[in-house]
Design a protein around this motif. Structure first.
Motif, PDB file in Angstrom:
ATOM      1  N   HIS A   1       0.834  -1.262  -0.253  1.00  0.00           N
ATOM      2  CA  HIS A   1       0.739  -0.070   0.252  1.00  0.00           C
ATOM      3  C   HIS A   1       0.964   1.312  -0.314  1.00  0.00           C
ATOM      4  O   HIS A   1       2.248   0.780  -0.003  1.00  0.00           O
ATOM      5  CB  HIS A   1      -0.887   0.033   1.185  1.00  0.00           C
ATOM      6  N   LEU A   2       0.145   2.029  -0.182  1.00  0.00           N
ATOM      7  CA  LEU A   2       0.369   3.862  -0.460  1.00  0.00           C
ATOM      8  C   LEU A   2       1.009   4.464   0.845  1.00  0.00           C
ATOM      9  O   LEU A   2      -0.278   4.160   1.870  1.00  0.00           O
ATOM     10  CB  LEU A   2      -0.180   4.721  -1.362  1.00  0.00           C
ATOM     11  N   THR A   3       1.835   4.730   1.865  1.00  0.00           N
ATOM     12  CA  THR A   3       1.391   5.592   2.815  1.00  0.00           C
ATOM     13  C   THR A   3       0.780   7.173   2.371  1.00  0.00           C
ATOM     14  O   THR A   3       1.416   8.004   1.280  1.00  0.00           O
ATOM     15  CB  THR A   3       2.242   6.170   3.237  1.00  0.00           C
ATOM     16  N   SER A   4       0.426   7.765   3.294  1.00  0.00           N
ATOM     17  CA  SER A   4      -0.111   9.096   2.443  1.00  0.00           C
ATOM     18  C   SER A   4       1.866  10.127   1.903  1.00  0.00           C
ATOM     19  O   SER A   4       1.216  10.842   1.307  1.00  0.00           O
ATOM     20  CB  SER A   4      -0.335  10.636   3.724  1.00  0.00           C
ATOM     21  N   VAL A   5       2.622  10.161   2.190  1.00  0.00           N
ATOM     22  CA  VAL A   5       3.386  10.117   2.160  1.00  0.00           C
ATOM     23  C   VAL A   5       3.886  10.321   0.126  1.00  0.00           C
ATOM     24  O   VAL A   5       4.236  10.540  -0.512  1.00  0.00           O
ATOM     25  CB  VAL A   5       4.778  10.615   3.021  1.00  0.00           C
ATOM     26  N   ASP A   6       3.871   8.493  -0.046  1.00  0.00           N
ATOM     27  CA  ASP A   6       3.985   7.930  -0.628  1.00  0.00           C
ATOM     28  C   ASP A   6       2.859   9.077  -1.655  1.00  0.00           C
ATOM     29  O   ASP A   6       3.238   8.542  -3.094  1.00  0.00           O
ATOM     30  CB  ASP A   6       3.903   6.779  -0.386  1.00  0.00           C
ATOM     31  N   ALA A   7       1.509   8.966  -1.679  1.00  0.00           N
ATOM     32  CA  ALA A   7       1.025   9.499  -2.560  1.00  0.00           C
ATOM     33  C   ALA A   7       1.224  10.714  -2.684  1.00  0.00           C
ATOM     34  O   ALA A   7       0.880  11.042  -3.911  1.00  0.00           O
ATOM     35  CB  ALA A   7      -0.687   9.544  -1.644  1.00  0.00           C
ATOM     36  N   GLY A   8       1.675  11.457  -1.880  1.00  0.00           N
ATOM     37  CA  GLY A   8       2.000  12.889  -2.743  1.00  0.00           C
ATOM     38  C   GLY A   8       3.342  13.015  -2.949  1.00  0.00           C
ATOM     39  O   GLY A   8       3.266  13.276  -4.116  1.00  0.00           O
ATOM     40  N   ARG A   9       3.742  11.813  -2.952  1.00  0.00           N
ATOM     41  CA  ARG A   9       5.690  11.785  -3.596  1.00  0.00           C
ATOM     42  C   ARG A   9       4.589  11.290  -5.244  1.00  0.00           C
ATOM     43  O   ARG A   9       4.938  12.068  -5.798  1.00  0.00           O
ATOM     44  CB  ARG A   9       6.477  10.571  -3.637  1.00  0.00           C
ATOM     45  N   LEU A  10       3.730  10.915  -5.182  1.00  0.00           N
ATOM     46  CA  LEU A  10       3.341   9.889  -7.074  1.00  0.00           C
ATOM     47  C   LEU A  10       2.868  11.093  -7.486  1.00  0.00           C
ATOM     48  O   LEU A  10       2.987  11.777  -8.694  1.00  0.00           O
ATOM     49  CB  LEU A  10       1.868   8.711  -6.040  1.00  0.00           C
ATOM     50  N   ALA A  11       2.121  12.171  -6.846  1.00  0.00           N
ATOM     51  CA  ALA A  11       1.271  13.509  -7.363  1.00  0.00           C
ATOM     52  C   ALA A  11       2.229  14.169  -7.515  1.00  0.00           C
ATOM     53  O   ALA A  11       2.439  14.508  -9.554  1.00  0.00           O
ATOM     54  CB  ALA A  11       0.362  14.035  -6.519  1.00  0.00           C
ATOM     55  N   ALA A  12       3.429  14.335  -6.980  1.00  0.00           N
ATOM     56  CA  ALA A  12       5.065  15.002  -7.788  1.00  0.00           C
ATOM     57  C   ALA A  12       5.216  15.408  -8.442  1.00  0.00           C
ATOM     58  O   ALA A  12       5.718  15.667  -9.802  1.00  0.00           O
ATOM     59  CB  ALA A  12       5.509  15.623  -6.448  1.00  0.00           C
ATOM     60  N   GLY A  13       5.966  13.293  -8.400  1.00  0.00           N
ATOM     61  CA  GLY A  13       6.488  13.048  -9.239  1.00  0.00           C
ATOM     62  C   GLY A  13       5.608  12.708 -10.635  1.00  0.00           C
ATOM     63  O   GLY A  13       7.024  12.649 -12.124  1.00  0.00           O
ATOM     64  N   SER A  14       5.052  12.606 -10.345  1.00  0.00           N
ATOM     65  CA  SER A  14       3.948  12.605 -12.382  1.00  0.00           C
ATOM     66  C   SER A  14       3.157  13.775 -12.522  1.00  0.00           C
ATOM     67  O   SER A  14       3.025  13.580 -13.438  1.00  0.00           O
ATOM     68  CB  SER A  14       3.073  11.439 -11.741  1.00  0.00           C
ATOM     69  N   GLY A  15       3.552  14.562 -11.639  1.00  0.00           N
ATOM     70  CA  GLY A  15       3.353  15.812 -12.834  1.00  0.00           C
ATOM     71  C   GLY A  15       1.624  16.245 -12.226  1.00  0.00           C
ATOM     72  O   GLY A  15       1.168  16.894 -13.028  1.00  0.00           O
ATOM     73  N   ALA A  16       1.243  15.510 -11.371  1.00  0.00           N
ATOM     74  CA  ALA A  16      -0.546  16.028 -11.391  1.00  0.00           C
ATOM     75  C   ALA A  16      -0.881  17.212 -10.764  1.00  0.00           C
ATOM     76  O   ALA A  16      -0.002  17.526  -9.767  1.00  0.00           O
ATOM     77  CB  ALA A  16      -0.474  14.696 -10.435  1.00  0.00           C
ATOM     78  N   ARG A  17      -2.409  17.775 -11.107  1.00  0.00           N
ATOM     79  CA  ARG A  17      -2.451  18.579 -10.619  1.00  0.00           C
ATOM     80  C   ARG A  17      -3.466  18.832  -9.577  1.00  0.00           C
ATOM     81  O   ARG A  17      -3.231  20.249  -7.995  1.00  0.00           O
ATOM     82  CB  ARG A  17      -3.312  19.333 -11.730  1.00  0.00           C
ATOM     83  N   LYS A  18      -4.080  17.443  -9.050  1.00  0.00           N
ATOM     84  CA  LYS A  18      -4.914  17.530  -7.917  1.00  0.00           C
ATOM     85  C   LYS A  18      -4.851  16.269  -7.658  1.00  0.00           C
ATOM     86  O   LYS A  18      -5.275  15.711  -8.155  1.00  0.00           O
ATOM     87  CB  LYS A  18      -6.604  18.025  -7.960  1.00  0.00           C
ATOM     88  N   LEU A  19      -4.879  15.944  -6.134  1.00  0.00           N
ATOM     89  CA  LEU A  19      -4.950  15.006  -5.400  1.00  0.00           C
ATOM     90  C   LEU A  19      -6.296  14.995  -4.391  1.00  0.00           C
ATOM     91  O   LEU A  19      -6.103  15.358  -3.996  1.00  0.00           O
ATOM     92  CB  LEU A  19      -3.809  14.605  -5.093  1.00  0.00           C
TER      93      LEU A  19
END
Length: 302
Positions: free
Chosen positions: A240-258
């Motif tokens: 699973h992902l942690t909250s920080v992992d999800a943030g890293r995923l959003a930041a590293g993928s260039g997502a706009r809204k998480l």
């Protein structure tokens, strides 16, 4: 009028709570309504949200753990009970075919709706705007990406200057050129490129290449956030992902809204803000903490 929004039908993980139903996410995107990971209670949550089986065009299951799929049986039967006339496409991991069949025929009912099973075997495009990406969980699991085709935005001032009006504008869009007053005008002269919007669903997984590919440049990223950062060891152990992992995923993928969701029952409902604060340490975009029956609009176009 077209709608582009995410309706959160459930935001719990393995065990529902008094405040969170099992998973369930309805994506309305113009003429399509896609139901992702219908857990137990999804039918009732749809009623609370004002959603009907008749609007569903696709059922998408990331993997066959119960909190992501046990509601599939009821939803499938509801399609027939309500007499849904259009075909409904069903996407799910091919390795879980036996589970799909068991859920589809869990009890006796008169199947009238037309289901189109489309099992997913590999990464890549499925049909239409939908693609799938293999994730890193304990069983086969796929993330889904819904991509609107790129288009153009017509420029009223440029059209007026060129003398193109009324139905001729649509003809120009269709043919790419238009002759007016003896002059041929190209589409690029009276328009600008318009990037299609992207919505990504990344459920149970560790951080992996497939998750980043699925989420790349997403306007809206819906990501599981089962554990808080202090429980990173549990997250890694159970895939699973942690909250920080999800943030890293959003930041590293260039997502706009998480959108953070899939919260473990070990945490109190009032702790949700802490998930957002931890994700915000590594992602500076907009973060939405999913709560049941939330309606989350897609961000405006870039």
């Amino acid at each position: 009028m077209s709608r582009r929004e995410l309706v959160v039908l459930g935001s719990a993980s393995q065990t529902p709570t008094r405040h969170r139903n099992h998973n369930g996410y309805l994506l309305r995107f113009d003429a399509e309504s896609l139901l992702f990971d219908p857990g137990e209670g999804t039918q009732r949550q749809m009623i609370h949200a004002g959603a009907s089986a008749g609007e569903l065009t696709r059922l998408c299951v990331t993997h066959f753990h119960g909190d992501h799929s046990l509601g599939l049986a009821g939803v499938i039967q509801r399609l027939s009970l309500d007499g849904v006339a259009h075909p409904v496409r069903c996407h799910y991991p091919a390795s879980g075919q036996v589970f799909f069949e068991r859920l589809r025929h869990a009890t006796s009912f008169h199947e009238r709706a037309e289901l189109v099973p489309l099992p997913v075997e590999d990464d890549g495009p499925l049909d239409g705007p939908l693609s799938a990406y293999a994730l890193d969980h304990r069983i086969d699991c796929f993330g889904y990406r819904y991509t609107e085709p790129d288009g153009v935005r017509m420029l009223p001032e440029a059209l007026e200057a060129a003398g193109i009006r009324g139905p001729d504008v649509r003809r120009m869009q269709a043919e790419g050129v238009f002759t007016v007053g003896g002059r041929t005008v190209g589409l690029a002269e009276v328009s600008r490129p318009r990037r299609g919007q992207v919505v990504a669903f990344v459920m149970d997984t560790r951080l992996c290449a497939g998750a980043f590919a699925c989420a790349a440049d997403a306007d809206l990223l819906v990501a599981e956030s089962t554990f808080r950062a202090a429980d990173a060891g549990l997250a890694a152990r159970y895939g699973h992902l942690t909250s920080v992992d999800a943030g890293r995923l959003a930041a590293g993928s260039g997502a706009r809204k998480l959108v953070l969701t899939h919260f473990s029952q070990r945490y109190r409902y009032a702790e949700a803000d802490r998930f957002g604060a931890e994700a915000a340490e590594v992602f500076d975009g907009e973060i939405h903490l999913a709560r049941d029956l939330d309606v989350v609009p897609l961000p405006p176009r870039r």
